[in-house]
Design a protein around this motif. Structure first.
Motif, mmCIF file in Angstrom:
data_model
loop_
_atom_site.group_PDB
_atom_site.id
_atom_site.type_symbol
_atom_site.label_atom_id
_atom_site.label_comp_id
_atom_site.label_asym_id
_atom_site.label_seq_id
_atom_site.Cartn_x
_atom_site.Cartn_y
_atom_site.Cartn_z
ATOM 1 N N THR A 82 4.847 -44.953 -5.333
ATOM 2 C CA THR A 82 3.848 -45.724 -6.059
ATOM 3 C C THR A 82 3.377 -44.955 -7.287
ATOM 4 O O THR A 82 2.632 -45.474 -8.097
ATOM 5 N N ALA A 83 3.830 -43.709 -7.419
ATOM 6 C CA ALA A 83 3.436 -42.906 -8.577
ATOM 7 C C ALA A 83 4.199 -43.386 -9.807
ATOM 8 O O ALA A 83 5.327 -43.851 -9.718
ATOM 9 N N TRP A 84 3.536 -43.265 -10.950
ATOM 10 C CA TRP A 84 4.154 -43.659 -12.205
ATOM 11 C C TRP A 84 5.007 -42.512 -12.738
ATOM 12 O O TRP A 84 4.673 -41.354 -12.577
ATOM 13 N N ALA A 85 6.100 -42.860 -13.361
ATOM 14 C CA ALA A 85 6.962 -41.850 -13.977
ATOM 15 C C ALA A 85 6.519 -41.634 -15.414
ATOM 16 O O ALA A 85 6.079 -42.563 -16.091
ATOM 17 N N ASP A 86 6.661 -40.419 -15.881
ATOM 18 C CA ASP A 86 6.339 -40.082 -17.266
ATOM 19 C C ASP A 86 7.555 -40.420 -18.121
ATOM 20 O O ASP A 86 8.609 -39.792 -17.986
ATOM 21 N N PRO A 87 7.457 -41.429 -19.002
ATOM 22 C CA PRO A 87 8.609 -41.820 -19.823
ATOM 23 C C PRO A 87 9.164 -40.663 -20.650
ATOM 24 O O PRO A 87 10.364 -40.596 -20.886
ATOM 25 N N GLY A 88 8.316 -39.752 -21.060
ATOM 26 C CA GLY A 88 8.767 -38.610 -21.846
ATOM 27 C C GLY A 88 9.702 -37.701 -21.070
ATOM 28 O O GLY A 88 10.552 -37.027 -21.644
ATOM 29 N N GLN A 89 9.562 -37.693 -19.748
ATOM 30 C CA GLN A 89 10.438 -36.873 -18.916
ATOM 31 C C GLN A 89 11.671 -37.640 -18.458
ATOM 32 O O GLN A 89 12.750 -37.088 -18.342
ATOM 33 N N LEU A 127 13.027 -40.598 -19.851
ATOM 34 C CA LEU A 127 13.822 -41.220 -20.900
ATOM 35 C C LEU A 127 14.970 -40.350 -21.415
ATOM 36 O O LEU A 127 16.080 -40.872 -21.609
ATOM 37 N N PRO A 128 14.806 -39.041 -21.622
ATOM 38 C CA PRO A 128 15.946 -38.248 -22.100
ATOM 39 C C PRO A 128 17.154 -38.292 -21.153
ATOM 40 O O PRO A 128 18.296 -38.392 -21.602
ATOM 41 N N ALA A 129 16.924 -38.260 -19.853
ATOM 42 C CA ALA A 129 18.039 -38.329 -18.896
ATOM 43 C C ALA A 129 18.709 -39.699 -18.939
ATOM 44 O O ALA A 129 19.937 -39.807 -18.896
ATOM 45 N N VAL A 130 17.899 -40.749 -19.070
ATOM 46 C CA VAL A 130 18.451 -42.101 -19.156
ATOM 47 C C VAL A 130 19.262 -42.260 -20.438
ATOM 48 O O VAL A 130 20.364 -42.821 -20.429
ATOM 49 N N LEU A 131 18.741 -41.736 -21.535
ATOM 50 C CA LEU A 131 19.463 -41.825 -22.815
ATOM 51 C C LEU A 131 20.770 -41.044 -22.777
ATOM 52 O O LEU A 131 21.784 -41.478 -23.332
#
Length: 188
Positions: free
Chosen positions: A152-159, A161-165
Motif C-alpha cells: 500500500t506504500a507509494w513508490a517514488d517515481p524518481g527512483q 522511473l530510471p529502471a523503467v526507462l
C-alpha cells in the motif's frame, strides 16, 4: 519406453548442458533419438538440438511480438547463445519469471519438433499426453505470494522511473525504435 515427462526432463538437461559433450554423451536423449551408437554421439545430439531450435525460427516478416518469436528467442538466446536468464529477459523486455514461462512453452514446442522429426510415437510410452492438471496448492501459493507482494506504500517515481526507462530503452532498441524522454525537474 519413455514417458513424455521423462523425455522433457532429458531434453531440459541436454539444453542446459548443450556445450558439455561429456554430459551430452550420457544423456538418454541420444539413445531415444537413435544417436547413441554413433562415434560422435554427443556432437550429433548437440547438432540435432541446435538444428531443431533453428528450425523453429520464424520466417522473415513475422511480427516480432508473435508467438513464434516467443518460442524461438528463449531457446536460441538461452541455450545456443548461452545468455543468462536475466540477460535474455532484459533483451526481451520481460521479467525472469515471465521468461521461465516462455521457456517452458518453448521447450514443449521443441519436444514436439523432435518428436515429429525423429518419429518418436512408437518409442515413447503413452504417446503425447495432455498437460497435467495444474497443482492447486502451487496456484494458491502463487496467489498468496502476489497478495503479499502488493504494497500500500507509494513508490517514488524518481527512483522507479530510471529502471523503467532503462528497460523501455532496451526494448525500443530491440525493435529499432528511437525513444526520447523528457522529464520534469520535479516529479510529482
Amino acid at each position: 519406453m519413455v514417458t513424455r515427462e521423462q523425455f522433457l526432463l532429458y531434453l531440459r538437461d541436454a539444453l542446459n548442458h548443450l556445450y558439455d559433450l561429456n554430459r551430452l554423451r550420457r544423456n538418454p536423449l541420444a539413445t531415444i533419438l537413435g544417436l547413441a551408437d554413433r562415434f560422435d554421439a554427443a556432437t550429433a545430439l548437440q547438432r540435432a538440438l541446435i538444428d531443431a531450435i533453428q528450425s523453429l525460427k520464424p520466417r522473415p516478416g513475422e511480427p516480432p511480438q508473435s508467438p513464434a518469436w516467443r518460442i524461438y528467442e528463449p531457446l536460441f538466446y538461452r541455450y545456443v547463445e548461452q545468455f543468462s536468464a536475466k540477460e535474455v529477459a532484459d533483451q526481451l523486455g520481460i521479467t525472469t519469471r515471465h521468461l521461465r514461462r516462455w521457456q517452458n512453452t518453448a521447450q514443449e514446442a521443441l519436444a514436439d519438433r523432435l518428436w515429429q522429426q525423429f518419429s518418436l510415437a512408437d518409442t515413447l510410452a503413452e504417446g503425447r499426453q495432455e498437460s497435467p492438471q495444474p497443482d492447486l496448492d502451487a496456484l494458491q501459493q502463487e496467489l498468496a505470494w502476489i497478495q503479499e507482494s502488493q504494497s500500500t506504500a507509494w513508490a517514488d517515481p524518481g527512483q522507479v522511473l530510471p529502471a523503467v526507462l532503462d528497460l523501455a530503452r532496451k526494448l525500443a532498441e530491440q525493435h529499432h525504435v528511437d525513444m526520447e524522454v523528457s522529464l520534469a525537474d520535479a516529479l510529482p
